[in-house]
Design a protein around this motif. Structure first.
Motif, PDB file in Angstrom:
ATOM      1  N   MET A   1      37.820  31.010  32.160  1.00 48.27           N
ATOM      2  CA  MET A   1      39.028  31.805  32.212  1.00 48.27           C
ATOM      3  C   MET A   1      38.622  33.256  32.472  1.00 48.27           C
ATOM      4  O   MET A   1      37.852  33.836  31.713  1.00 48.27           O
ATOM      5  CB  MET A   1      39.776  31.655  30.879  1.00 48.27           C
ATOM      6  N   THR A   2      39.156  33.834  33.524  1.00 47.49           N
ATOM      7  CA  THR A   2      38.820  35.211  33.862  1.00 47.49           C
ATOM      8  C   THR A   2      39.620  36.186  33.003  1.00 47.49           C
ATOM      9  O   THR A   2      40.607  35.798  32.353  1.00 47.49           O
ATOM     10  CB  THR A   2      39.132  35.493  35.341  1.00 47.49           C
ATOM     11  N   ASP A   3      39.209  37.445  33.034  1.00 50.07           N
ATOM     12  CA  ASP A   3      39.932  38.467  32.280  1.00 50.07           C
ATOM     13  C   ASP A   3      41.372  38.594  32.776  1.00 50.07           C
ATOM     14  O   ASP A   3      42.292  38.781  31.974  1.00 50.07           O
ATOM     15  CB  ASP A   3      39.220  39.814  32.394  1.00 50.07           C
ATOM     16  N   GLU A   4      41.554  38.467  34.074  1.00 50.78           N
ATOM     17  CA  GLU A   4      42.901  38.548  34.635  1.00 50.78           C
ATOM     18  C   GLU A   4      43.773  37.401  34.130  1.00 50.78           C
ATOM     19  O   GLU A   4      44.957  37.587  33.820  1.00 50.78           O
ATOM     20  CB  GLU A   4      42.861  38.536  36.168  1.00 50.78           C
ATOM     21  N   GLU A   5      43.194  36.213  34.049  1.00 52.72           N
ATOM     22  CA  GLU A   5      43.942  35.056  33.535  1.00 52.72           C
ATOM     23  C   GLU A   5      44.272  35.234  32.061  1.00 52.72           C
ATOM     24  O   GLU A   5      45.352  34.830  31.605  1.00 52.72           O
ATOM     25  CB  GLU A   5      43.132  33.777  33.736  1.00 52.72           C
ATOM     26  N   ILE A   6      43.368  35.840  31.314  1.00 51.60           N
ATOM     27  CA  ILE A   6      43.621  36.104  29.896  1.00 51.60           C
ATOM     28  C   ILE A   6      44.792  37.064  29.747  1.00 51.60           C
ATOM     29  O   ILE A   6      45.716  36.830  28.952  1.00 51.60           O
ATOM     30  CB  ILE A   6      42.361  36.661  29.204  1.00 51.60           C
ATOM     31  N   VAL A   7      44.772  38.153  30.505  1.00 51.49           N
ATOM     32  CA  VAL A   7      45.847  39.146  30.421  1.00 51.49           C
ATOM     33  C   VAL A   7      47.179  38.535  30.842  1.00 51.49           C
ATOM     34  O   VAL A   7      48.206  38.750  30.191  1.00 51.49           O
ATOM     35  CB  VAL A   7      45.505  40.389  31.278  1.00 51.49           C
ATOM     36  N   LEU A   8      47.170  37.757  31.900  1.00 52.73           N
ATOM     37  CA  LEU A   8      48.396  37.109  32.362  1.00 52.73           C
ATOM     38  C   LEU A   8      48.933  36.130  31.321  1.00 52.73           C
ATOM     39  O   LEU A   8      50.125  36.119  31.010  1.00 52.73           O
ATOM     40  CB  LEU A   8      48.153  36.393  33.685  1.00 52.73           C
ATOM     41  N   GLU A  64      39.607  37.004  19.004  1.00 58.24           N
ATOM     42  CA  GLU A  64      39.093  38.365  19.117  1.00 58.24           C
ATOM     43  C   GLU A  64      38.779  38.721  20.569  1.00 58.24           C
ATOM     44  O   GLU A  64      39.038  39.837  21.017  1.00 58.24           O
ATOM     45  CB  GLU A  64      37.847  38.540  18.258  1.00 58.24           C
ATOM     46  N   HIS A  65      38.239  37.764  21.310  1.00 60.59           N
ATOM     47  CA  HIS A  65      37.933  38.033  22.722  1.00 60.59           C
ATOM     48  C   HIS A  65      39.210  38.266  23.520  1.00 60.59           C
ATOM     49  O   HIS A  65      39.264  39.180  24.345  1.00 60.59           O
ATOM     50  CB  HIS A  65      37.125  36.892  23.341  1.00 60.59           C
ATOM     51  N   VAL A  66      40.230  37.469  23.284  1.00 58.95           N
ATOM     52  CA  VAL A  66      41.509  37.660  23.978  1.00 58.95           C
ATOM     53  C   VAL A  66      42.070  39.038  23.641  1.00 58.95           C
ATOM     54  O   VAL A  66      42.475  39.796  24.535  1.00 58.95           O
ATOM     55  CB  VAL A  66      42.518  36.545  23.607  1.00 58.95           C
ATOM     56  N   LEU A  67      42.065  39.373  22.379  1.00 55.78           N
ATOM     57  CA  LEU A  67      42.595  40.667  21.952  1.00 55.78           C
ATOM     58  C   LEU A  67      41.784  41.822  22.533  1.00 55.78           C
ATOM     59  O   LEU A  67      42.349  42.799  23.036  1.00 55.78           O
ATOM     60  CB  LEU A  67      42.607  40.730  20.423  1.00 55.78           C
ATOM     61  N   ARG A  68      40.471  41.708  22.518  1.00 57.59           N
ATOM     62  CA  ARG A  68      39.596  42.744  23.074  1.00 57.59           C
ATOM     63  C   ARG A  68      39.863  42.914  24.574  1.00 57.59           C
ATOM     64  O   ARG A  68      39.931  44.033  25.078  1.00 57.59           O
ATOM     65  CB  ARG A  68      38.134  42.377  22.835  1.00 57.59           C
ATOM     66  N   THR A  69      40.037  41.817  25.282  1.00 55.90           N
ATOM     67  CA  THR A  69      40.293  41.863  26.727  1.00 55.90           C
ATOM     68  C   THR A  69      41.623  42.541  27.021  1.00 55.90           C
ATOM     69  O   THR A  69      41.715  43.383  27.916  1.00 55.90           O
ATOM     70  CB  THR A  69      40.284  40.437  27.312  1.00 55.90           C
ATOM     71  N   VAL A  70      42.646  42.183  26.267  1.00 60.42           N
ATOM     72  CA  VAL A  70      43.975  42.773  26.486  1.00 60.42           C
ATOM     73  C   VAL A  70      43.961  44.262  26.163  1.00 60.42           C
ATOM     74  O   VAL A  70      44.502  45.077  26.935  1.00 60.42           O
ATOM     75  CB  VAL A  70      45.039  42.026  25.651  1.00 60.42           C
ATOM     76  N   LEU A  71      43.339  44.635  25.072  1.00 59.51           N
ATOM     77  CA  LEU A  71      43.307  46.059  24.702  1.00 59.51           C
ATOM     78  C   LEU A  71      42.483  46.860  25.694  1.00 59.51           C
ATOM     79  O   LEU A  71      42.814  48.015  25.986  1.00 59.51           O
ATOM     80  CB  LEU A  71      42.771  46.209  23.286  1.00 59.51           C
ATOM     81  N   THR A  72      41.430  46.283  26.216  1.00 64.72           N
ATOM     82  CA  THR A  72      40.628  46.969  27.233  1.00 64.72           C
ATOM     83  C   THR A  72      41.442  47.156  28.514  1.00 64.72           C
ATOM     84  O   THR A  72      41.381  48.206  29.150  1.00 64.72           O
ATOM     85  CB  THR A  72      39.346  46.172  27.542  1.00 64.72           C
ATOM     86  N   ALA A  73      42.208  46.144  28.882  1.00 63.08           N
ATOM     87  CA  ALA A  73      43.035  46.234  30.081  1.00 63.08           C
ATOM     88  C   ALA A  73      44.148  47.259  29.931  1.00 63.08           C
ATOM     89  O   ALA A  73      44.546  47.900  30.914  1.00 63.08           O
ATOM     90  CB  ALA A  73      43.631  44.866  30.406  1.00 63.08           C
ATOM     91  N   ARG A  74      44.638  47.431  28.725  1.00 61.00           N
ATOM     92  CA  ARG A  74      45.705  48.402  28.482  1.00 61.00           C
ATOM     93  C   ARG A  74      45.218  49.824  28.648  1.00 61.00           C
ATOM     94  O   ARG A  74      45.984  50.728  28.946  1.00 61.00           O
ATOM     95  CB  ARG A  74      46.264  48.241  27.067  1.00 61.00           C
ATOM     96  N   GLY A  75      43.943  50.049  28.389  1.00 64.19           N
ATOM     97  CA  GLY A  75      43.384  51.386  28.500  1.00 64.19           C
ATOM     98  C   GLY A  75      43.643  52.197  27.258  1.00 64.19           C
ATOM     99  O   GLY A  75      44.208  51.706  26.272  1.00 64.19           O
ATOM    100  N   PRO A  76      43.244  53.454  27.282  1.00 66.07           N
ATOM    101  CA  PRO A  76      43.420  54.298  26.103  1.00 66.07           C
ATOM    102  C   PRO A  76      44.896  54.601  25.837  1.00 66.07           C
ATOM    103  O   PRO A  76      45.707  54.705  26.757  1.00 66.07           O
ATOM    104  CB  PRO A  76      42.663  55.574  26.451  1.00 66.07           C
TER     105      PRO A  76
END
Length: 78
Positions: A1-8, A64-76
């Motif tokens: 599952m890619t980061d984009e798929e996680i965010v979607l 935790e990985h899903v949450l970390r990926t989403v928060l990273t994608a959201r930016g600061p």
């Protein structure tokens, strides 16, 4: 599952549960519950590698990985 798929997947899950007051971690847990065991293992493995750890709880590490990926994608946050 890619980061984009996680965010979607996270975004769609959040939309599916728009009427409830779920926090981000609860939405991430719902995302992980919908995955296959191999996908959960992959996410947990990537999370443990990021944290430079050898062991951890499978489900919690995947969440935790899903949450970390989403928060990273959201930016600061401004």
């Amino acid at each position: 599952m890619t980061d984009e798929e996680i965010v979607l997947s996270f975004a769609l899950t959040r939309l599916d549960n728009a009427n409830s007051d779920l926090d981000l971690e609860e939405v991430a847990a719902l995302v992980v519950r919908r995955l296959t065991p191999d996908q959960v293992l992959d996410l947990a493995t990537r999370n443990l590698a990021t944290r430079d750890e050898l062991r951890g709880a499978l489900f919690e590490s995947a969440v935790e990985h899903v949450l970390r990926t989403v928060l990273t994608a959201r930016g600061p946050v401004d």
